[in-house]
Design a protein around this motif. Structure first.
Motif, PDB file in Angstrom:
ATOM      1  N   GLY A   1      15.680 -74.695 -32.584  1.00  0.00           N
ATOM      2  CA  GLY A   1      15.544 -73.991 -33.852  1.00  0.00           C
ATOM      3  C   GLY A   1      16.890 -73.709 -34.473  1.00  0.00           C
ATOM      4  N   ARG A   2      17.907 -74.489 -34.083  1.00  0.00           N
ATOM      5  CA  ARG A   2      19.274 -74.205 -34.514  1.00  0.00           C
ATOM      6  C   ARG A   2      19.895 -75.260 -35.416  1.00  0.00           C
ATOM      7  N   GLN A   3      19.290 -76.449 -35.502  1.00  0.00           N
ATOM      8  CA  GLN A   3      19.910 -77.504 -36.295  1.00  0.00           C
ATOM      9  C   GLN A   3      18.842 -78.460 -36.816  1.00  0.00           C
ATOM     10  N   LEU A   4      18.998 -78.874 -38.084  1.00  0.00           N
ATOM     11  CA  LEU A   4      18.088 -79.837 -38.690  1.00  0.00           C
ATOM     12  C   LEU A   4      18.910 -80.935 -39.334  1.00  0.00           C
ATOM     13  N   TYR A   5      18.516 -82.176 -39.088  1.00  0.00           N
ATOM     14  CA  TYR A   5      19.166 -83.344 -39.649  1.00  0.00           C
ATOM     15  C   TYR A   5      18.166 -84.027 -40.566  1.00  0.00           C
ATOM     16  N   LEU A   6      18.563 -84.297 -41.814  1.00  0.00           N
ATOM     17  CA  LEU A   6      17.694 -84.924 -42.801  1.00  0.00           C
ATOM     18  C   LEU A   6      18.365 -86.171 -43.347  1.00  0.00           C
ATOM     19  N   GLU A   7      17.664 -87.296 -43.263  1.00  0.00           N
ATOM     20  CA  GLU A   7      18.130 -88.550 -43.861  1.00  0.00           C
ATOM     21  C   GLU A   7      17.318 -88.827 -45.109  1.00  0.00           C
ATOM     22  N   ARG A   8      17.932 -89.475 -46.089  1.00  0.00           N
ATOM     23  CA  ARG A   8      17.317 -89.892 -47.343  1.00  0.00           C
ATOM     24  C   ARG A   8      16.932 -88.716 -48.236  1.00  0.00           C
ATOM     25  N   HIS A   9      17.831 -87.741 -48.394  1.00  0.00           N
ATOM     26  CA  HIS A   9      17.614 -86.693 -49.395  1.00  0.00           C
ATOM     27  C   HIS A   9      18.223 -87.175 -50.706  1.00  0.00           C
ATOM     28  N   THR A  10      17.849 -86.527 -51.804  1.00  0.00           N
ATOM     29  CA  THR A  10      18.389 -86.919 -53.105  1.00  0.00           C
ATOM     30  C   THR A  10      19.080 -85.750 -53.792  1.00  0.00           C
ATOM     31  N   GLY A  11      19.473 -84.733 -53.029  1.00  0.00           N
ATOM     32  CA  GLY A  11      20.224 -83.616 -53.586  1.00  0.00           C
ATOM     33  C   GLY A  11      19.643 -82.278 -53.176  1.00  0.00           C
ATOM     34  N   LEU A  12      20.456 -81.237 -53.325  1.00  0.00           N
ATOM     35  CA  LEU A  12      20.013 -79.878 -53.038  1.00  0.00           C
ATOM     36  C   LEU A  12      19.528 -79.222 -54.321  1.00  0.00           C
ATOM     37  N   LEU A  13      18.437 -78.476 -54.215  1.00  0.00           N
ATOM     38  CA  LEU A  13      17.910 -77.738 -55.354  1.00  0.00           C
ATOM     39  C   LEU A  13      18.308 -76.264 -55.287  1.00  0.00           C
ATOM     40  N   SER A  14      18.418 -75.725 -54.077  1.00  0.00           N
ATOM     41  CA  SER A  14      18.875 -74.342 -53.900  1.00  0.00           C
ATOM     42  C   SER A  14      19.509 -74.208 -52.522  1.00  0.00           C
ATOM     43  N   TYR A  15      20.405 -73.220 -52.426  1.00  0.00           N
ATOM     44  CA  TYR A  15      21.139 -73.027 -51.175  1.00  0.00           C
ATOM     45  C   TYR A  15      21.493 -71.551 -51.024  1.00  0.00           C
ATOM     46  N   SER A  16      21.068 -70.950 -49.931  1.00  0.00           N
ATOM     47  CA  SER A  16      21.467 -69.584 -49.593  1.00  0.00           C
ATOM     48  C   SER A  16      21.458 -69.468 -48.069  1.00  0.00           C
ATOM     49  N   GLU A  17      21.828 -68.309 -47.559  1.00  0.00           N
ATOM     50  CA  GLU A  17      21.840 -68.112 -46.107  1.00  0.00           C
ATOM     51  C   GLU A  17      20.435 -68.037 -45.523  1.00  0.00           C
ATOM     52  N   THR A  18      19.418 -67.835 -46.378  1.00  0.00           N
ATOM     53  CA  THR A  18      18.049 -67.689 -45.880  1.00  0.00           C
ATOM     54  C   THR A  18      17.120 -68.838 -46.280  1.00  0.00           C
ATOM     55  N   GLN A  19      17.545 -69.675 -47.253  1.00  0.00           N
ATOM     56  CA  GLN A  19      16.678 -70.770 -47.680  1.00  0.00           C
ATOM     57  C   GLN A  19      17.485 -71.905 -48.291  1.00  0.00           C
TER      58      GLN A  19
ATOM     59  N   ASN B   1      15.825 -81.946 -52.141  1.00  0.00           N
ATOM     60  CA  ASN B   1      14.945 -82.896 -52.807  1.00  0.00           C
ATOM     61  C   ASN B   1      14.928 -84.195 -52.008  1.00  0.00           C
ATOM     62  N   THR B   2      13.755 -84.806 -51.882  1.00  0.00           N
ATOM     63  CA  THR B   2      13.612 -86.085 -51.184  1.00  0.00           C
ATOM     64  C   THR B   2      12.639 -86.960 -51.968  1.00  0.00           C
ATOM     65  N   PRO B   3      12.591 -88.248 -51.663  1.00  0.00           N
ATOM     66  CA  PRO B   3      11.608 -89.115 -52.328  1.00  0.00           C
ATOM     67  C   PRO B   3      10.159 -88.683 -52.069  1.00  0.00           C
ATOM     68  N   ALA B   4       9.912 -87.924 -51.002  1.00  0.00           N
ATOM     69  CA  ALA B   4       8.558 -87.483 -50.652  1.00  0.00           C
ATOM     70  C   ALA B   4       8.252 -86.083 -51.166  1.00  0.00           C
ATOM     71  N   GLY B   5       9.195 -85.427 -51.825  1.00  0.00           N
ATOM     72  CA  GLY B   5       8.998 -84.060 -52.311  1.00  0.00           C
ATOM     73  C   GLY B   5      10.135 -83.161 -51.873  1.00  0.00           C
ATOM     74  N   VAL B   6       9.937 -81.870 -52.049  1.00  0.00           N
ATOM     75  CA  VAL B   6      10.973 -80.885 -51.719  1.00  0.00           C
ATOM     76  C   VAL B   6      10.764 -80.379 -50.299  1.00  0.00           C
ATOM     77  N   LEU B   7      11.822 -80.445 -49.498  1.00  0.00           N
ATOM     78  CA  LEU B   7      11.799 -79.903 -48.145  1.00  0.00           C
ATOM     79  C   LEU B   7      12.464 -78.540 -48.179  1.00  0.00           C
ATOM     80  N   ARG B   8      11.728 -77.491 -47.796  1.00  0.00           N
ATOM     81  CA  ARG B   8      12.266 -76.129 -47.758  1.00  0.00           C
ATOM     82  C   ARG B   8      12.533 -75.732 -46.314  1.00  0.00           C
ATOM     83  N   VAL B   9      13.755 -75.296 -46.061  1.00  0.00           N
ATOM     84  CA  VAL B   9      14.156 -74.821 -44.741  1.00  0.00           C
ATOM     85  C   VAL B   9      14.420 -73.324 -44.875  1.00  0.00           C
ATOM     86  N   ARG B  10      13.709 -72.510 -44.087  1.00  0.00           N
ATOM     87  CA  ARG B  10      13.892 -71.057 -44.118  1.00  0.00           C
ATOM     88  C   ARG B  10      14.480 -70.596 -42.794  1.00  0.00           C
TER      89      ARG B  10
END
Length: 98
Positions: A36-54, A58-67
């Motif tokens: 639960g400490r690290q996530l690796y994402l391939e084939r993203h198309t940019g960040l939509l938001s960035y904070s310490e909690t979320q 953006n990806t070709p399949a939709g938005v991936l939200r990491v909380r």
């Protein structure tokens, strides 16, 4: 012809022909989590938001939200990113309307 329908159609056939995973042929994102400490994402198309909690990527399949807590971008290239911190949840969400 019936075999192609069962195996995923044309993409499945191409993937099988070249001995490649179907997600690569389809351009789908690939996720890998290390505990639960690290996530690796391939084939993203940019960040939509960035904070310490979320973090919303953006990806070709939709938005991936990491909380989580104390989330940080450990590395980022044009198509890959690595997120560190305490990851509490990962979900697919609808893209925000403009």
């Amino acid at each position: 012809m019936e075999r192609n329908r069962r195996d995923g159609g044309m993409l499945g056939s191409v993937a099988e022909l070249f001995d490649l995973p179907a997600d690569i042929i389809a351009g789908l994102p690939r996720l890998e989590m290390v505990g639960g400490r690290q996530l690796y994402l391939e084939r993203h198309t940019g960040l939509l938001s960035y904070s310490e909690t979320q973090i919303d990527a953006n990806t070709p399949a939709g938005v991936l939200r990491v909380r989580g807590r104390k989330l940080t971008l450990m590395a980022m290239t044009a198509e890959e990113l690595r997120i560190g911190g305490q990851i509490d949840g990962v979900e697919w969400v609808e893209a925000p309307s403009c």
